[in-house]
Design a protein around this motif. Sequence first.
Motif, PDB file in Angstrom:
ATOM      1  N   VAL A 136       0.780  -1.780   0.339  1.00  0.00           N
ATOM      2  CA  VAL A 136       0.135   0.194   0.236  1.00  0.00           C
ATOM      3  C   VAL A 136       1.084   1.524   0.175  1.00  0.00           C
ATOM      4  O   VAL A 136       0.180   2.475  -0.398  1.00  0.00           O
ATOM      5  CB  VAL A 136      -0.790  -0.272   1.227  1.00  0.00           C
ATOM      6  N   SER A 137       2.098   1.333   0.795  1.00  0.00           N
ATOM      7  CA  SER A 137       2.601   2.746   0.942  1.00  0.00           C
ATOM      8  C   SER A 137       3.226   2.392  -0.570  1.00  0.00           C
ATOM      9  O   SER A 137       3.312   3.789  -0.915  1.00  0.00           O
ATOM     10  CB  SER A 137       3.869   2.344   1.637  1.00  0.00           C
ATOM     11  N   LEU A 138       3.567   1.662  -1.128  1.00  0.00           N
ATOM     12  CA  LEU A 138       4.620   1.577  -2.378  1.00  0.00           C
ATOM     13  C   LEU A 138       3.365   2.206  -3.530  1.00  0.00           C
ATOM     14  O   LEU A 138       4.074   3.313  -4.945  1.00  0.00           O
ATOM     15  CB  LEU A 138       5.455   0.616  -3.152  1.00  0.00           C
ATOM     16  N   TRP A 139       2.325   1.919  -3.260  1.00  0.00           N
ATOM     17  CA  TRP A 139       0.851   2.077  -4.547  1.00  0.00           C
ATOM     18  C   TRP A 139       0.910   3.946  -4.453  1.00  0.00           C
ATOM     19  O   TRP A 139       0.389   4.515  -4.925  1.00  0.00           O
ATOM     20  CB  TRP A 139       0.651   1.718  -4.137  1.00  0.00           C
ATOM     21  N   ILE A 140       0.813   4.036  -3.054  1.00  0.00           N
ATOM     22  CA  ILE A 140       0.437   5.627  -2.505  1.00  0.00           C
ATOM     23  C   ILE A 140       1.699   6.646  -2.881  1.00  0.00           C
ATOM     24  O   ILE A 140       1.172   7.787  -3.568  1.00  0.00           O
ATOM     25  CB  ILE A 140       0.208   5.619  -1.295  1.00  0.00           C
ATOM     26  N   LEU A 141       2.788   5.811  -2.631  1.00  0.00           N
ATOM     27  CA  LEU A 141       3.776   6.399  -3.501  1.00  0.00           C
ATOM     28  C   LEU A 141       4.398   6.460  -5.282  1.00  0.00           C
ATOM     29  O   LEU A 141       4.541   8.041  -5.442  1.00  0.00           O
ATOM     30  CB  LEU A 141       5.284   5.858  -3.481  1.00  0.00           C
ATOM     31  N   SER A 142       3.946   5.689  -5.643  1.00  0.00           N
ATOM     32  CA  SER A 142       3.535   5.561  -7.520  1.00  0.00           C
ATOM     33  C   SER A 142       1.961   6.955  -7.437  1.00  0.00           C
ATOM     34  O   SER A 142       2.866   7.423  -8.242  1.00  0.00           O
ATOM     35  CB  SER A 142       2.797   4.102  -7.852  1.00  0.00           C
ATOM     36  N   VAL A 143       1.310   6.945  -6.941  1.00  0.00           N
ATOM     37  CA  VAL A 143      -0.089   8.044  -7.167  1.00  0.00           C
ATOM     38  C   VAL A 143       0.842   9.066  -7.230  1.00  0.00           C
ATOM     39  O   VAL A 143       0.087  10.159  -8.063  1.00  0.00           O
ATOM     40  CB  VAL A 143      -0.943   7.405  -6.385  1.00  0.00           C
ATOM     41  N   LEU A 144       1.583   9.209  -5.424  1.00  0.00           N
ATOM     42  CA  LEU A 144       2.083  10.760  -5.703  1.00  0.00           C
ATOM     43  C   LEU A 144       3.052  11.018  -6.462  1.00  0.00           C
ATOM     44  O   LEU A 144       3.139  12.108  -7.257  1.00  0.00           O
ATOM     45  CB  LEU A 144       2.162  10.725  -4.312  1.00  0.00           C
ATOM     46  N   GLY A 145       3.442  10.107  -7.552  1.00  0.00           N
ATOM     47  CA  GLY A 145       4.456  10.667  -8.190  1.00  0.00           C
ATOM     48  C   GLY A 145       4.114  10.878  -9.088  1.00  0.00           C
ATOM     49  O   GLY A 145       4.314  11.790 -10.421  1.00  0.00           O
ATOM     50  N   ASN A 146       2.803  10.684  -9.251  1.00  0.00           N
ATOM     51  CA  ASN A 146       1.775  11.022 -10.637  1.00  0.00           C
ATOM     52  C   ASN A 146       1.797  12.544 -10.598  1.00  0.00           C
ATOM     53  O   ASN A 146       1.013  13.852 -11.456  1.00  0.00           O
ATOM     54  CB  ASN A 146       0.782  10.275 -11.106  1.00  0.00           C
ATOM     55  N   TYR A 147       1.345  13.583  -9.467  1.00  0.00           N
ATOM     56  CA  TYR A 147       0.967  14.490  -9.412  1.00  0.00           C
ATOM     57  C   TYR A 147       2.072  15.495  -8.473  1.00  0.00           C
ATOM     58  O   TYR A 147       2.383  16.699  -8.962  1.00  0.00           O
ATOM     59  CB  TYR A 147       0.203  14.378  -8.594  1.00  0.00           C
ATOM     60  N   CYS A 148       3.705  14.874  -8.272  1.00  0.00           N
ATOM     61  CA  CYS A 148       4.124  15.536  -7.673  1.00  0.00           C
ATOM     62  C   CYS A 148       5.715  15.595  -8.639  1.00  0.00           C
ATOM     63  O   CYS A 148       6.231  14.125  -8.903  1.00  0.00           O
ATOM     64  CB  CYS A 148       4.462  14.889  -6.316  1.00  0.00           C
ATOM     65  N   SER A 149       6.405  15.988  -8.273  1.00  0.00           N
ATOM     66  CA  SER A 149       7.760  16.407  -9.150  1.00  0.00           C
ATOM     67  C   SER A 149       8.425  15.348  -8.364  1.00  0.00           C
ATOM     68  O   SER A 149       8.182  14.795  -7.130  1.00  0.00           O
ATOM     69  CB  SER A 149       8.506  17.977  -9.606  1.00  0.00           C
ATOM     70  N   PHE A 150      10.307  14.967  -9.131  1.00  0.00           N
ATOM     71  CA  PHE A 150      11.080  13.944  -8.263  1.00  0.00           C
ATOM     72  C   PHE A 150      11.025  15.224  -7.374  1.00  0.00           C
ATOM     73  O   PHE A 150      12.156  14.510  -6.032  1.00  0.00           O
ATOM     74  CB  PHE A 150      11.691  13.451  -9.501  1.00  0.00           C
ATOM     75  N   CYS A 151      11.720  15.935  -7.202  1.00  0.00           N
ATOM     76  CA  CYS A 151      12.223  17.179  -7.071  1.00  0.00           C
ATOM     77  C   CYS A 151      11.352  17.121  -5.176  1.00  0.00           C
ATOM     78  O   CYS A 151      12.180  17.726  -3.937  1.00  0.00           O
ATOM     79  CB  CYS A 151      12.980  18.288  -7.077  1.00  0.00           C
ATOM     80  N   LYS A 152      10.068  17.842  -5.259  1.00  0.00           N
ATOM     81  CA  LYS A 152       9.525  17.345  -4.384  1.00  0.00           C
ATOM     82  C   LYS A 152       9.599  16.754  -3.567  1.00  0.00           C
ATOM     83  O   LYS A 152       9.159  16.585  -2.386  1.00  0.00           O
ATOM     84  CB  LYS A 152       8.419  18.090  -4.906  1.00  0.00           C
ATOM     85  N   LEU A 153       8.859  15.176  -4.319  1.00  0.00           N
ATOM     86  CA  LEU A 153       9.452  13.805  -3.811  1.00  0.00           C
ATOM     87  C   LEU A 153      10.568  13.582  -2.148  1.00  0.00           C
ATOM     88  O   LEU A 153       9.867  13.447  -1.317  1.00  0.00           O
ATOM     89  CB  LEU A 153       9.064  12.851  -4.237  1.00  0.00           C
ATOM     90  N   LEU A 154      11.437  13.958  -2.886  1.00  0.00           N
ATOM     91  CA  LEU A 154      12.811  14.153  -2.446  1.00  0.00           C
ATOM     92  C   LEU A 154      12.788  15.209  -1.328  1.00  0.00           C
ATOM     93  O   LEU A 154      13.604  14.495  -0.217  1.00  0.00           O
ATOM     94  CB  LEU A 154      13.917  14.670  -3.409  1.00  0.00           C
ATOM     95  N   PHE A 155      12.645  16.663  -1.683  1.00  0.00           N
ATOM     96  CA  PHE A 155      12.745  17.135  -0.697  1.00  0.00           C
ATOM     97  C   PHE A 155      11.757  16.767   0.326  1.00  0.00           C
ATOM     98  O   PHE A 155      11.963  17.011   2.178  1.00  0.00           O
ATOM     99  CB  PHE A 155      12.235  18.313  -0.925  1.00  0.00           C
ATOM    100  N   VAL A 156       9.835  16.494   0.261  1.00  0.00           N
ATOM    101  CA  VAL A 156       9.485  15.848   1.034  1.00  0.00           C
ATOM    102  C   VAL A 156       9.738  14.186   1.710  1.00  0.00           C
ATOM    103  O   VAL A 156       9.738  14.327   3.364  1.00  0.00           O
ATOM    104  CB  VAL A 156       7.730  15.528   0.660  1.00  0.00           C
ATOM    105  N   GLY A 157      10.481  13.899   1.697  1.00  0.00           N
ATOM    106  CA  GLY A 157      11.160  12.493   2.285  1.00  0.00           C
ATOM    107  C   GLY A 157      12.653  12.555   2.948  1.00  0.00           C
ATOM    108  O   GLY A 157      12.821  12.049   4.002  1.00  0.00           O
ATOM    109  N   LEU A 158      12.987  13.573   2.562  1.00  0.00           N
ATOM    110  CA  LEU A 158      14.098  13.954   3.360  1.00  0.00           C
ATOM    111  C   LEU A 158      14.157  15.108   5.021  1.00  0.00           C
ATOM    112  O   LEU A 158      14.290  14.524   5.127  1.00  0.00           O
ATOM    113  CB  LEU A 158      15.783  15.445   2.874  1.00  0.00           C
ATOM    114  N   LEU A 159      12.775  15.757   4.639  1.00  0.00           N
ATOM    115  CA  LEU A 159      12.158  16.274   5.565  1.00  0.00           C
ATOM    116  C   LEU A 159      11.347  15.330   6.369  1.00  0.00           C
ATOM    117  O   LEU A 159      11.908  15.382   8.103  1.00  0.00           O
ATOM    118  CB  LEU A 159      10.815  17.168   5.455  1.00  0.00           C
ATOM    119  N   PHE A 160      10.487  14.519   6.098  1.00  0.00           N
ATOM    120  CA  PHE A 160      10.878  12.556   6.898  1.00  0.00           C
ATOM    121  C   PHE A 160      11.318  12.265   7.836  1.00  0.00           C
ATOM    122  O   PHE A 160      11.767  12.393   8.793  1.00  0.00           O
ATOM    123  CB  PHE A 160       9.908  12.005   6.376  1.00  0.00           C
ATOM    124  N   LEU A 161      12.502  12.233   6.840  1.00  0.00           N
ATOM    125  CA  LEU A 161      14.110  11.767   7.451  1.00  0.00           C
ATOM    126  C   LEU A 161      14.843  12.460   8.055  1.00  0.00           C
ATOM    127  O   LEU A 161      15.302  11.812   9.650  1.00  0.00           O
ATOM    128  CB  LEU A 161      14.898  11.444   6.462  1.00  0.00           C
TER     129      LEU A 161
END
Length: 212
Positions: A136-161
Amino acid sequence: MSDPTAPVKLFGRQRPIHDVLGGGTVADVLLWRNKIASAALLIGSAVIWFLFEVVEYNFVPLLCQILITAMLVVFIWSTASEHFKWPTFEIPEIILDEQAFNLAASILHARLNQFLSIFVNIARGKDLPLFFVALVSLWILSVLGNYCSFCKLLFVGLLFLETLPFLYERYEEDVDYHAIIMHQQIKKKFSELDSSLFNKIPRGPVKEKKTT
């Protein structure tokens, strides 16, 4: 022999969260034990996200402008050092150190092997709740990838880390308690669902083997 009265940790781990994250510089940064490096990483990633997402810089022009600025700084420094007797500009030793690069490559290789080992263990399906949570987590991430750029996902992931491990270490006992209860409930529901589905599967009579 493990102590039966010891509190149950999230994902069944036995080591502190600092050791789980590697116990080195990376763990210190993610847990904000090195506040200067943690803040620098967060601010640097925020600046990169702002330049690419808000200002909409392209990578090649930005890289060229950074190199131009660096060349001008080195030129001004070198010219001024001849007149004001400043020390000449030199490349930091850590950049030229082959051992530092080998150490970084070794750490990256170890983390990659660790990730692949965890991935395979989850994919085998021995822990069904964790298996479905990962799917489910990978599916949600794939859905978010269709609406968010890679840079934004990378920044959000780093913010979570940089926030989740720090908050988990601070409220570790409460998080472990509620997470274990939730994990047991999910596991119980999957067990009930599994047994009810298998019970509804029709089974034919068992044929006896012929003996000669």
